[in-house]
Design a protein around this motif. Structure first.
Motif, PDB file in Angstrom:
ATOM      1  N   GLY A 240      34.043  40.991  -0.387  1.00  0.00           N
ATOM      2  CA  GLY A 240      32.770  41.021   0.323  1.00  0.00           C
ATOM      3  C   GLY A 240      31.664  40.397  -0.514  1.00  0.00           C
ATOM      4  N   ALA A 241      30.802  39.624   0.134  1.00  0.00           N
ATOM      5  CA  ALA A 241      29.684  38.964  -0.543  1.00  0.00           C
ATOM      6  C   ALA A 241      28.673  38.566   0.522  1.00  0.00           C
ATOM      7  CB  ALA A 241      30.162  37.738  -1.313  1.00  0.00           C
TER       8      ALA A 241
ATOM      9  N   LEU B 107      30.452  33.128  -1.204  1.00  0.00           N
ATOM     10  CA  LEU B 107      31.677  33.084  -1.994  1.00  0.00           C
ATOM     11  C   LEU B 107      32.876  32.941  -1.078  1.00  0.00           C
ATOM     12  CD1 LEU B 107      32.451  35.590  -4.895  1.00  0.00           C
ATOM     13  CD2 LEU B 107      34.212  34.871  -3.301  1.00  0.00           C
ATOM     14  N   ASP B 108      33.709  31.954  -1.345  1.00  0.00           N
ATOM     15  CA  ASP B 108      34.958  31.773  -0.606  1.00  0.00           C
ATOM     16  C   ASP B 108      36.121  31.996  -1.569  1.00  0.00           C
ATOM     17  OD1 ASP B 108      37.119  31.082   0.901  1.00  0.00           O
ATOM     18  OD2 ASP B 108      36.580  28.968   1.137  1.00  0.00           O
ATOM     19  N   PRO B 109      36.803  33.140  -1.477  1.00  0.00           N
ATOM     20  CA  PRO B 109      37.889  33.407  -2.424  1.00  0.00           C
ATOM     21  C   PRO B 109      39.051  32.427  -2.314  1.00  0.00           C
ATOM     22  CG  PRO B 109      37.883  35.033  -0.653  1.00  0.00           C
ATOM     23  CD  PRO B 109      36.617  34.228  -0.520  1.00  0.00           C
TER      24      PRO B 109
ATOM     25  N   ARG C 100      41.165  38.148   2.214  1.00  0.00           N
ATOM     26  CA  ARG C 100      40.219  38.107   3.331  1.00  0.00           C
ATOM     27  C   ARG C 100      38.792  38.011   2.806  1.00  0.00           C
ATOM     28  NH1 ARG C 100      43.102  43.057   4.361  1.00  0.00           N
ATOM     29  NH2 ARG C 100      44.947  42.724   5.673  1.00  0.00           N
ATOM     30  N   ARG C 101      37.926  37.423   3.616  1.00  0.00           N
ATOM     31  CA  ARG C 101      36.499  37.375   3.311  1.00  0.00           C
ATOM     32  C   ARG C 101      35.781  38.446   4.110  1.00  0.00           C
ATOM     33  NH1 ARG C 101      34.529  31.178   3.900  1.00  0.00           N
ATOM     34  NH2 ARG C 101      32.588  32.098   3.154  1.00  0.00           N
ATOM     35  N   GLY C 102      34.765  39.045   3.481  1.00  0.00           N
ATOM     36  CA  GLY C 102      33.923  40.004   4.173  1.00  0.00           C
ATOM     37  C   GLY C 102      32.469  39.707   3.879  1.00  0.00           C
ATOM     38  N   VAL C 103      31.579  40.344   4.585  1.00  0.00           N
ATOM     39  CA  VAL C 103      30.139  40.172   4.367  1.00  0.00           C
ATOM     40  C   VAL C 103      29.589  41.486   3.836  1.00  0.00           C
ATOM     41  CG1 VAL C 103      27.924  39.653   5.429  1.00  0.00           C
ATOM     42  CG2 VAL C 103      29.986  38.451   6.188  1.00  0.00           C
ATOM     43  N   ALA C 104      28.879  41.405   2.709  1.00  0.00           N
ATOM     44  CA  ALA C 104      28.289  42.586   2.090  1.00  0.00           C
ATOM     45  C   ALA C 104      27.044  42.159   1.329  1.00  0.00           C
ATOM     46  CB  ALA C 104      29.289  43.257   1.153  1.00  0.00           C
ATOM     47  N   GLU C 105      26.159  43.112   1.065  1.00  0.00           N
ATOM     48  CA  GLU C 105      24.940  42.785   0.348  1.00  0.00           C
ATOM     49  C   GLU C 105      25.200  42.451  -1.112  1.00  0.00           C
ATOM     50  OE1 GLU C 105      22.164  45.923   0.801  1.00  0.00           O
ATOM     51  OE2 GLU C 105      21.917  45.634   2.974  1.00  0.00           O
ATOM     52  N   THR C 106      26.233  43.037  -1.675  1.00  0.00           N
ATOM     53  CA  THR C 106      26.600  42.779  -3.061  1.00  0.00           C
ATOM     54  C   THR C 106      28.094  42.505  -3.107  1.00  0.00           C
ATOM     55  OG1 THR C 106      26.463  43.628  -5.328  1.00  0.00           O
ATOM     56  CG2 THR C 106      27.088  45.193  -3.609  1.00  0.00           C
ATOM     57  N   LEU C 107      28.607  42.134  -4.255  1.00  0.00           N
ATOM     58  CA  LEU C 107      30.032  41.848  -4.379  1.00  0.00           C
ATOM     59  C   LEU C 107      30.832  43.134  -4.227  1.00  0.00           C
ATOM     60  CD1 LEU C 107      32.352  39.876  -5.087  1.00  0.00           C
ATOM     61  CD2 LEU C 107      32.008  40.505  -7.468  1.00  0.00           C
TER      62      LEU C 107
END
Length: 384
Positions: free
Chosen positions: A51-52, A57-59, A80-87
């Motif tokens: 999450g980022a 950020l694209d892992p 997987r990619r996620g959306v979050a306020e911080t890492l």
């Protein structure tokens, strides 16, 4: 029953790209440490959600994959990619099952766990992640300088690329390097700075990259580095190096691949090539008998699934082409198994072979003597 780990890392305000990479690296190191506390290995990692902030950020990106492989090798979790306020890192682990209390010895009187320790340089060099990070930074800086030709394609694959560090000396020799990483990690960029001093002394340098496991088998990787060498042979006039003055080096898994280059029937592959195109070679902390690695968790990942496959992949059972002066170097502080690998190859191959233990060095610092030290001195001496 599966286990789950959720970690939140620090995300600097408005980080630049380098800051994002550092945050990801620190997060993965924290995840690795927590897995270790739970008795889990990289092979227990089944899924990872990163999450980022949106678009930060694209892992799956090249640089982030590079960081992941530095720490986790060739394991392939669902990413997987996620959306979050911080890492944030959310990992799903397979259940950790206790091993046998007293497993039988499988190699040189060692149990599988003991073989694992003997062949795990990172376990004996706690600062390995910091070394890799320093190599990454210095390698990238070196490749951004003058006299560098980057990402020449020797084949169609994404990683079938090489870099040239060109000396300011027409007709100078060419030093060819193959990186390590247990066939699963690292790349050419991580090592460029180690050979910049050799270039400063009038030697051209080629840094070869190849497809990593599990996307490629060991046999695939051997074939790729052979393709790279024939490409370099053909391109000598274009880039101004002397193809009749070739020197080879390889580190760890790269030592294994380099040994296969020394045992290749080159005229059968490329008309006009000599039987042995290399005048000299320096193979460092190499792996030449693969049978012990068959008993490690990553053995199946690189295709070491049977005695026959391990033997077929082991250059110790091949015969080198004559004509190359060979140095097999090992860090003094490396395990007895790494020292045995070089002694055993020297005994099996015979001929003009020097086995060298480099004082005060471990599996990674031994490579830094290419900058100034034993390996630099021998490389220049062998080139005459």
């Amino acid at each position: 029953m599966n286990d789950c780990i959720e970690l939140r890392g620090e995300w600097p305000p408005s980080p630049d790209e380098e800051g994002r990479r550092q945050a990801y690296r620190q997060g993965l190191m924290a995840l690795q440490a927590e897995m270790g506390r739970r008795g889990a290995t990289p092979f227990h990692l089944e899924a990872l959600t990163v999450g980022a902030p949106e678009g930060a950020l694209d892992p799956q990106g090249r640089h982030y994959q590079r960081i992941f492989r530095h720490l986790f090798g060739g394991v392939q979790p669902q990413l997987r990619r996620g959306v979050a306020e911080t890492l944030t890192l959310t990992a799903t682990l397979a259940a950790v099952r206790p091993g046998e209390a007293s497993p039988a010895p499988v190699w040189h009187g060692l149990t599988p766990a003991q073989v694992g320790r003997a062949y795990s340089p990172r376990a004996t060099v706690p600062e390995a992640p910091e070394i890799f990070e320093a190599w990454r930074r210095r390698g990238d800086a070196c490749l951004a300088g003058e006299g560098v030709v980057r990402d020449l394609a020797y084949g169609p694959g994404e990683r079938q690329r090489l870099d040239l560090l060109l000396a300011d000396a027409p007709g100078a020799p060419l030093h060819v390097f193959l990186h390590g990483g247990y066939w699963q990690a690292m790349d050419k960029d991580d090592h460029a700075h180690l050979f910049a001093p050799l270039r400063e002394r009038g030697v051209n340098v080629a840094l070869i990259e190849y497809t990593l496991a599990p996307q490629a088998t060991l046999a695939d990787q051997v074939e790729e580095v052979r393709q790279a060498l024939t490409f370099l042979w053909r391109q000598a006039a274009t880039y101004g190096y002397d193809r009749h003055r070739l020197q080879l080096s390889g580190h760890s898994a790269g030592g294994h691949l380099g040994a296969w280059l020394l045992a290749t029937d080159w005229p059968a592959r490329e008309a006009g090539m000599p039987a042995q195109p290399f005048g000299s070679a320096l193979l460092v902390s190499g792996l030449y008998e693969l049978e012990p690695l068959r008993h490690l968790p990553f053995g199946p990942l690189v295709g070491l699934t049977s005695v026959e496959r391990a033997r077929d992949g082991s250059p110790i059972h091949a015969r080198p082409q004559p004509g190359a002066r060979l140095c097999l170097a090992v860090g003094e502080q490396e395990s007895e198994e790494f020292h045995w690998q070089s002694r055993a190859l020297a005994e099996a191959w015979g001929g003009e072979v020097e086995v060298l233990s480099i004082a005060g060095t471990h599996h990674f610092s031994v490579m830094e003597t290419f900058q100034e030290g034993e390996l630099m001195a021998r490389a220049l001496r062998y080139l005459g």
